[in-house]
Design a protein around this motif. Structure first.
Motif, PDB file in Angstrom:
ATOM      1  N   ALA A  67       0.826  -1.207   0.000  1.00  0.00           N
ATOM      2  CA  ALA A  67       0.000   0.000   0.000  1.00  0.00           C
ATOM      3  C   ALA A  67       0.861   1.258   0.000  1.00  0.00           C
ATOM      4  O   ALA A  67       0.610   2.200  -0.762  1.00  0.00           O
ATOM      5  CB  ALA A  67      -0.935  -0.015   1.207  1.00  0.00           C
ATOM      6  N   ALA A  68       1.887   1.268   0.847  1.00  0.00           N
ATOM      7  CA  ALA A  68       2.732   2.456   0.970  1.00  0.00           C
ATOM      8  C   ALA A  68       3.461   2.772  -0.324  1.00  0.00           C
ATOM      9  O   ALA A  68       3.787   3.933  -0.595  1.00  0.00           O
ATOM     10  CB  ALA A  68       3.742   2.264   2.105  1.00  0.00           C
ATOM     11  N   ARG A  69       3.694   1.757  -1.144  1.00  0.00           N
ATOM     12  CA  ARG A  69       4.430   1.961  -2.394  1.00  0.00           C
ATOM     13  C   ARG A  69       3.677   2.865  -3.353  1.00  0.00           C
ATOM     14  O   ARG A  69       4.275   3.587  -4.151  1.00  0.00           O
ATOM     15  CB  ARG A  69       4.687   0.600  -3.048  1.00  0.00           C
ATOM     16  N   TRP A  70       2.332   2.858  -3.276  1.00  0.00           N
ATOM     17  CA  TRP A  70       1.543   3.529  -4.314  1.00  0.00           C
ATOM     18  C   TRP A  70       0.791   4.762  -3.836  1.00  0.00           C
ATOM     19  O   TRP A  70       0.239   5.496  -4.673  1.00  0.00           O
ATOM     20  CB  TRP A  70       0.529   2.533  -4.895  1.00  0.00           C
ATOM     21  N   ILE A 118      12.478   8.130   8.489  1.00  0.00           N
ATOM     22  CA  ILE A 118      13.195   7.155   7.676  1.00  0.00           C
ATOM     23  C   ILE A 118      12.744   7.354   6.234  1.00  0.00           C
ATOM     24  O   ILE A 118      11.770   6.746   5.790  1.00  0.00           O
ATOM     25  CB  ILE A 118      12.903   5.698   8.106  1.00  0.00           C
ATOM     26  N   PRO A 119      13.398   8.241   5.508  1.00  0.00           N
ATOM     27  CA  PRO A 119      13.021   8.401   4.104  1.00  0.00           C
ATOM     28  C   PRO A 119      13.151   7.085   3.350  1.00  0.00           C
ATOM     29  O   PRO A 119      14.003   6.256   3.655  1.00  0.00           O
ATOM     30  CB  PRO A 119      14.030   9.435   3.584  1.00  0.00           C
ATOM     31  N   ARG A 120      12.304   6.898   2.383  1.00  0.00           N
ATOM     32  CA  ARG A 120      12.392   5.688   1.576  1.00  0.00           C
ATOM     33  C   ARG A 120      13.576   5.766   0.618  1.00  0.00           C
ATOM     34  O   ARG A 120      14.079   6.844   0.310  1.00  0.00           O
ATOM     35  CB  ARG A 120      11.083   5.481   0.827  1.00  0.00           C
ATOM     36  N   LEU A 121      13.997   4.611   0.143  1.00  0.00           N
ATOM     37  CA  LEU A 121      15.187   4.519  -0.694  1.00  0.00           C
ATOM     38  C   LEU A 121      14.821   4.585  -2.169  1.00  0.00           C
ATOM     39  O   LEU A 121      13.878   3.941  -2.623  1.00  0.00           O
ATOM     40  CB  LEU A 121      15.930   3.211  -0.422  1.00  0.00           C
ATOM     41  N   PRO A 132       9.969   3.761  -4.794  1.00  0.00           N
ATOM     42  CA  PRO A 132      10.655   3.905  -3.510  1.00  0.00           C
ATOM     43  C   PRO A 132      10.475   2.682  -2.611  1.00  0.00           C
ATOM     44  O   PRO A 132       9.423   2.039  -2.604  1.00  0.00           O
ATOM     45  CB  PRO A 132       9.998   5.145  -2.899  1.00  0.00           C
ATOM     46  N   ALA A 133      11.526   2.385  -1.847  1.00  0.00           N
ATOM     47  CA  ALA A 133      11.520   1.227  -0.948  1.00  0.00           C
ATOM     48  C   ALA A 133      11.526   1.700   0.501  1.00  0.00           C
ATOM     49  O   ALA A 133      12.332   2.554   0.880  1.00  0.00           O
ATOM     50  CB  ALA A 133      12.744   0.344  -1.199  1.00  0.00           C
ATOM     51  N   ASP A 251      16.422   9.554  -0.589  1.00  0.00           N
ATOM     52  CA  ASP A 251      15.845  10.867  -0.889  1.00  0.00           C
ATOM     53  C   ASP A 251      14.390  10.789  -1.351  1.00  0.00           C
ATOM     54  O   ASP A 251      13.822  11.791  -1.767  1.00  0.00           O
ATOM     55  CB  ASP A 251      16.672  11.579  -1.952  1.00  0.00           C
ATOM     56  N   ALA A 252      13.782   9.595  -1.264  1.00  0.00           N
ATOM     57  CA  ALA A 252      12.362   9.487  -1.604  1.00  0.00           C
ATOM     58  C   ALA A 252      11.525  10.041  -0.454  1.00  0.00           C
ATOM     59  O   ALA A 252      11.958  10.037   0.706  1.00  0.00           O
ATOM     60  CB  ALA A 252      11.994   8.033  -1.885  1.00  0.00           C
ATOM     61  N   PRO A 253      10.310  10.528  -0.732  1.00  0.00           N
ATOM     62  CA  PRO A 253       9.463  11.077   0.336  1.00  0.00           C
ATOM     63  C   PRO A 253       9.209  10.037   1.426  1.00  0.00           C
ATOM     64  O   PRO A 253       8.994   8.860   1.127  1.00  0.00           O
ATOM     65  CB  PRO A 253       8.175  11.453  -0.386  1.00  0.00           C
TER      66      PRO A 253
END
Length: 272
Positions: A67-70, A118-121, A132-133, A251-253
């Motif tokens: 869910a968080a991915r999209w 914890i910004p996503r990768l 983003p991961a 640096d992903a949101p």
């Protein structure tokens, strides 16, 4: 207010709980397509839920990650139907009252949303970028074992950290330290600690795992293999032809989480 619900696929309990939440609230509720089929209603794709005010994930950590991915910056609340639940803080029996509390807070203007520090990768290559991961980026060969793997060279802000033959390389967030990283004998890192974890997978002459600054840029050169595969959170794959350099940065949101605080140490106690 509009709420989106993403249920774990092929889990009747998740679909039933989604129906309970929908029937208990007096705001607009949409569900994912698979859950909608189970409930006899029309669902929407998960990426459309980025327009919702809140998304509720019902299942294990995998459902939360999916869910968080999209959903972009939309707040997400996790209901734990799994065994551990590092990302899902709400017990199933508390799901309905917790969502009702979220609605009341939204209507009153109170904030119950927090942003994980914890910004996503992000992982990028020549002309491509993976979604983003939240847990980790893995770079590996098409096969593991004595005749598999690839030759790697890992640099941090341009400085060489390690290199040689390995099954692959993991770059994990603290949130992902309990996932793939842990299965590869990497360190546990509390989610309140900022940083990225570098961990080689079955390296022949590797270095110990390393935690680096969250602002660092990690580059992984992959060679000597028929293919190199970059993977975001174990789901989204990108296969490329070596030699190739894959760049990973935090640096992903960041993810925005709604609901009760996650008890990291209680979840640790559930690990085998």
């Amino acid at each position: 207010m509009q709420i989106g619900i993403v249920g774990q696929q092929d889990n009747p309990r998740a679909a039933s709980l989604a129906g309970d939440i929908r029937d208990a609230v007096d705001v607009s509720v949409v569900v994912d397509e698979t859950t909608g089929e189970t409930l006899g209603t029309t669902g929407i794709s998960v990426d459309e839920m980025s327009q919702c005010d809140l998304v509720v994930s019902i299942g294990g950590d995998g459902t939360f990650l999916y869910a968080a991915r999209w959903i972009g910056s939309t707040p997400i609340m996790g209901v734990n139907l799994g065994e551990v639940g590092f990302l899902n803080a709400t017990a199933p029996e508390n799901a309905v009252p917790t969502v009702q509390e979220m609605i009341e807070d939204h209507e009153s203007g109170d904030s119950t949303v927090r942003t994980l520090d914890i910004p996503r990768l992000s992982a990028t290559g020549d002309g491509w970028t993976l979604p983003p991961a939240l847990n980790e980026i893995a770079v590996m060969g098409p096969n593991r074992g004595p005749n598999g793997g690839l030759t790697t060279e890992v640099r941090v802000d341009g400085s060489l950290y390690t290199g040689g033959h390995a099954d692959g390389v993991l770059v994990a967030t603290p949130a992902g330290s309990t996932a793939y990283n842990l299965s590869e004998s990497g360190p546990l890192v509390h989610p309140n600690v900022s940083g990225m974890i570098l961990n080689e997978m079955c390296a022949r002459d590797g270095m110990p795992p390393l935690v680096v600054d969250p602002d660092a840029v990690v580059s992984i050169r992959a060679d000597d293999a028929p293919a190199a595969i970059a993977v975001s959170d174990g789901r989204i794959h990108k296969e490329v032809d070596p030699p190739v350099v894959i760049t990973v940065s935090a640096d992903a949101p960041p993810v925005r989480i709604a609901g009760p605080e996650i008890d990291f140490f209680t979840a640790l106690g559930k690990l085998d």
